[in-house]
Every structure is written in C-alpha cells, then in structure tokens.
Design a protein around this motif. Structure first.
Motif, PDB file in Angstrom:
ATOM      1  N   TYR A  40      54.230  58.244 102.787  1.00 40.36           N
ATOM      2  CA  TYR A  40      53.311  57.904 103.882  1.00 40.36           C
ATOM      3  C   TYR A  40      53.590  56.489 104.398  1.00 40.36           C
ATOM      4  N   VAL A  72      44.107  55.133 107.009  1.00 37.40           N
ATOM      5  CA  VAL A  72      45.341  55.841 106.670  1.00 37.40           C
ATOM      6  C   VAL A  72      45.255  57.252 107.250  1.00 37.40           C
ATOM      7  N   THR A 117      40.218  53.611 103.938  1.00 35.96           N
ATOM      8  CA  THR A 117      40.766  53.372 102.597  1.00 35.96           C
ATOM      9  C   THR A 117      40.654  51.894 102.247  1.00 35.96           C
ATOM     10  N   CYS A 173      38.558  55.815  98.839  1.00 31.02           N
ATOM     11  CA  CYS A 173      39.022  56.463 100.065  1.00 31.02           C
ATOM     12  C   CYS A 173      38.032  57.542 100.487  1.00 31.02           C
ATOM     13  N   HIS A 218      46.525  58.157 100.016  1.00 27.68           N
ATOM     14  CA  HIS A 218      46.214  57.220 101.094  1.00 27.68           C
ATOM     15  C   HIS A 218      46.141  55.782 100.557  1.00 27.68           C
TER      16      HIS A 218
END
Length: 274
Positions: free
Chosen positions: A53, A73, A82, A142, A153
């Motif tokens: 990511y 995210v 997050t 998150c 994330h």
C-alpha cells in the motif's frame, strides 16, 4: 516549556513508487524504524500488504506530532482514518538523553548541523533510552475495524513514515515527545554548567540531585587547589666522571721510608737463597 512539544507537522502524500530491491528506506534511521515496526507486528501478512500500500501511494497527507502519527489510508473503494500512537519519553528519560548528548561534543556539533548521528541510538540505549520504537512502543488504531496489530492501513502509514525519517531523522525526537529546538535548548542549558536540563518530573525546575555526572565545561573551569606544604628538591648527586677534590696528604719521613725499603730487600734475598 511543557512536558511535551505542541508542534504538529503536516506532509503531503507520497506519489506511488516502484518497489526497490533490498531495504525499504534509504537511510539508517528509516530502516531502523521499519525494523521496529516489523518487530512490533503480531502478524506479518498485514505488514506485507501495508508495504505494498505504501509503494502504491494509498496513504494521504501525514500529520506528525508528539506521540502521534495520523493519515487517511485508502483501499480500492473506501478510506480509513488511521493513527499510530508512539510511546513518549518521560522526563527522566529525556534527562538521560540530554546528558548523553551534552557529554559528547561531537553529538552537540552534529545536532547543530541538523545531523542525528547513528551512534547516538546505541549510546542512548546503553543509558536506557531507546530512540527507535520497538516492541510495545507503537499503538495503531484504524476505522477499518480489523483486529490485526497493525492492520494493513496502519502498516502502510508506518512504512511511509520511514521515508519521512530518511529526509529528517529529528522527527523521531518529536514522535518521542520533544522537538529539535527544545532538545537543543535543554542540551545547551545542561552543558552551560547548571547540571540539569531545566525540567523535573512534574515539569518544574529540576532539583540539584537530578544532574547526571558533571558537565565537561564545569570540570575544566574548576580551580585546582594548591598542594599542601612546600616540596624541597632532593640534593643532586655528582655526575659520573666529575672531578672530585683530592684527599689531604700527610707528611712522610724520607729516612724511615728508605730504611723500610732496605729491610724489605734484605728479607727478600734471604727467602730466595734459602
């Protein structure tokens, strides 16, 4: 000054990057941070996805402050608020870190040049102050609701923070609770001879017994007391080969000396003829 810095810094989102072989970050500090994140992870699978990511640019603008990192995210069709909490140093830990920096002129010179020496991490660790977060120092949260620690994330956010540390490792000090200017001010006060960094555990003036060691400047400035009494030098012996005064010579009776020589000669002839 308060116990912790109130400064908050914002950074624009990173554009997607091609995956690089080898280490994730470019500098020692960035890679040390990545190692701490991976050490803190309970499950390696979301960490691996978080790395992907980060490379893909799924993390929005990052806000960084004392003890906290936050960003939005993105997944393919959703976004998630997050945050990652970072354990902040308590005043006693800051005092030990300040004393460690002030005890070495090279560290202070490096900080003034906006350089955070790698050796400081080891020396601080020896004093019980761990600059790079490790197991238990990170607390991810998150809105995705996933139970992993960290989720993909939060892992993505942490990985991109490594890129921020590549550019400015002093951000690590801010995450631990105090910003660069605050640290330099405390180091200067400690090194000036006061023996403390100006703050105790309650945030007030530090007591005299809070000092760790003696600042080098104070030690060199101290007056050396005179030695007791007067030391008298030992008499110097005459060097080998020096001319010494001749001993006094007593008077000699010449007639007596001749008689002794004659008698000695007669006695010698008697021994030889026997």
């Amino acid at each position: 000054m308060g116990e912790y810095s109130e400064r908050a810094l914002g950074f624009p989102a990173f554009q997607p990057r091609r995956r690089a072989r080898g280490r994730f970050a470019r500098t020692w500090w960035g890679n040390a941070w990545v190692e701490g994140v991976e050490e803190d992870a309970l499950d390696k699978a979301p960490v691996k996805r978080g790395r992907a990511y980060a490379y893909a640019g799924h993390v929005g603008p990052i806000t960084l402050s004392a003890g906290r990192i936050s960003a939005t995210v993105y997944d393919d069709h959703s976004s998630h608020a997050t945050t990652v909490g970072v354990e902040r140093f308590d005043p006693a830990q800051w005092r030990r870190l300040v004393a460690e920096i002030a005890s070495r002129s090279g560290y202070l010179a490096a900080l003034l040049e906006r350089d955070l020496p790698e050796d400081l991490a080891d020396d601080a660790s020896a004093a019980g102050v761990f600059l790079v977060p490790g197991m238990g120092d990170l607390e991810p949260e998150c809105s995705c609701g996933e139970i992993e620690h960290p989720c993909r994330h939060a892992a993505a956010l942490c990985f991109q923070v490594a890129w921020l540390l590549d550019e400015d490792p002093f951000l690590l000090l801010l995450l631990r609770g105090r910003d660069e200017d605050d640290i330099l001010d405390r180091v200067h006060r400690y090194a000036s001879g006061s023996g403390d960094d100006g703050v105790d555990d309650a945030g007030g003036a530090a007591p005299d017994d809070a000092a760790v060691g003696a600042p080098a400047r104070a030690a060199y400035a101290a007056t050396i007391p005179a030695l007791p009494g007067v030391l008298r030098p030992e008499p110097t012996p005459a060097p080998v080969g020096a001319e010494l005064p001749a001993p006094p010579v007593a008077a000699v009776d010449v007639d007596t000396l001749r008689d002794l020589v004659h008698r000695s000669g007669e006695r010698a002839r008697e021994y030889l003829s026997a």
